[in-house]
Design a protein around this motif. Sequence first.
Motif, PDB file in Angstrom:
ATOM      1  N   GLY A   2      43.077  44.942  29.980  1.00 48.97           N
ATOM      2  CA  GLY A   2      43.726  45.778  30.987  1.00 48.97           C
ATOM      3  C   GLY A   2      42.786  46.812  31.583  1.00 48.97           C
ATOM      4  N   ILE A   3      43.281  47.487  32.596  1.00 47.70           N
ATOM      5  CA  ILE A   3      42.499  48.511  33.295  1.00 47.70           C
ATOM      6  C   ILE A   3      42.393  49.748  32.415  1.00 47.70           C
ATOM      7  CG2 ILE A   3      42.451  50.042  35.298  1.00 47.70           C
ATOM      8  CD1 ILE A   3      43.987  47.817  36.805  1.00 47.70           C
ATOM      9  N   GLN A   4      41.178  50.270  32.283  1.00 48.93           N
ATOM     10  CA  GLN A   4      40.969  51.478  31.482  1.00 48.93           C
ATOM     11  C   GLN A   4      40.503  52.659  32.325  1.00 48.93           C
ATOM     12  OE1 GLN A   4      38.270  50.226  28.384  1.00 48.93           O
ATOM     13  NE2 GLN A   4      39.947  49.431  27.157  1.00 48.93           N
ATOM     14  N   ILE A   6      39.871  54.036  36.649  1.00 48.41           N
ATOM     15  CA  ILE A   6      39.848  53.881  38.101  1.00 48.41           C
ATOM     16  C   ILE A   6      38.959  54.987  38.650  1.00 48.41           C
ATOM     17  CG2 ILE A   6      41.200  53.992  40.232  1.00 48.41           C
ATOM     18  CD1 ILE A   6      43.595  52.945  38.582  1.00 48.41           C
ATOM     19  N   LEU A  33      49.218  57.038  35.286  1.00 48.95           N
ATOM     20  CA  LEU A  33      47.931  56.616  34.722  1.00 48.95           C
ATOM     21  C   LEU A  33      47.687  57.295  33.376  1.00 48.95           C
ATOM     22  CD1 LEU A  33      45.610  56.715  37.888  1.00 48.95           C
ATOM     23  CD2 LEU A  33      46.486  54.684  36.716  1.00 48.95           C
ATOM     24  N   ARG A  36      49.585  55.796  30.593  1.00 48.51           N
ATOM     25  CA  ARG A  36      49.028  54.495  30.193  1.00 48.51           C
ATOM     26  C   ARG A  36      47.598  54.617  29.658  1.00 48.51           C
ATOM     27  NH1 ARG A  36      49.935  50.583  35.080  1.00 48.51           N
ATOM     28  NH2 ARG A  36      48.975  49.141  33.595  1.00 48.51           N
ATOM     29  N   ILE A  38      44.928  55.510  31.199  1.00 47.69           N
ATOM     30  CA  ILE A  38      43.941  55.038  32.166  1.00 47.69           C
ATOM     31  C   ILE A  38      43.279  56.267  32.787  1.00 47.69           C
ATOM     32  CG2 ILE A  38      43.576  53.783  34.329  1.00 47.69           C
ATOM     33  CD1 ILE A  38      46.066  52.095  33.614  1.00 47.69           C
TER      34      ILE A  38
END
Length: 195
Positions: A2-4, A6, A33, A36, A38
């Motif tokens: 998954g996205i960690q 941005i 974010l 989560r 992120i």
Amino acid sequence: MGIQLIASDIDGTFLNDQQDFDHQRFQAQLDKLNERKIKFVVASGNQMAHCQEVFAGIKGDLTFVAEDGALTIEQGKILDDNPLKPALLHDTIEYLLTTPLFKGVELILSSQHRAFTNMKMDNPEWPVSSYFYSQLTPVDHFKDIKDPIYKIDAHWVDIDNVREQAALLKTALGGSLGSVMSGFNGIDITMPPCY
């Protein structure tokens, strides 16, 4: 996995044409974010103080990588800083101010909270520069500045394309400092990246 993370630049990317963004919408997105886990990273060649001013009032986990990577702050703590070494700073300023090809150069020295320039306040470029550099202060001599300097912004009002200046500067600096063109009439000078 998954996205960690941005990451976003500011000008021409995150900000609209009015140099602003929807604060309420971004706050809601940042909250999600953060929930989560992120990371949101503001990555910019701009001065740290300017980057933080752009995001003033936004609450949450933000990381700033500013000054072309020379200063990184997360939640108010400096994670990494790489100011120009004083001797290199002095020699580079002297070189820029005395080399014929660089005639008419206007310099802005960027520290974490303020900036110093040989530009006069009546210069037509002053409003634009003072937007990008917090507490822009005209000085007669750069040698008296005690703040750690993260970036030298060298630019010319009367030259539209500084490719020739950039090439000469890159040769003169060798590997001791890094330089990148910033638009068509400017060059940013920082310590080289540490990998």
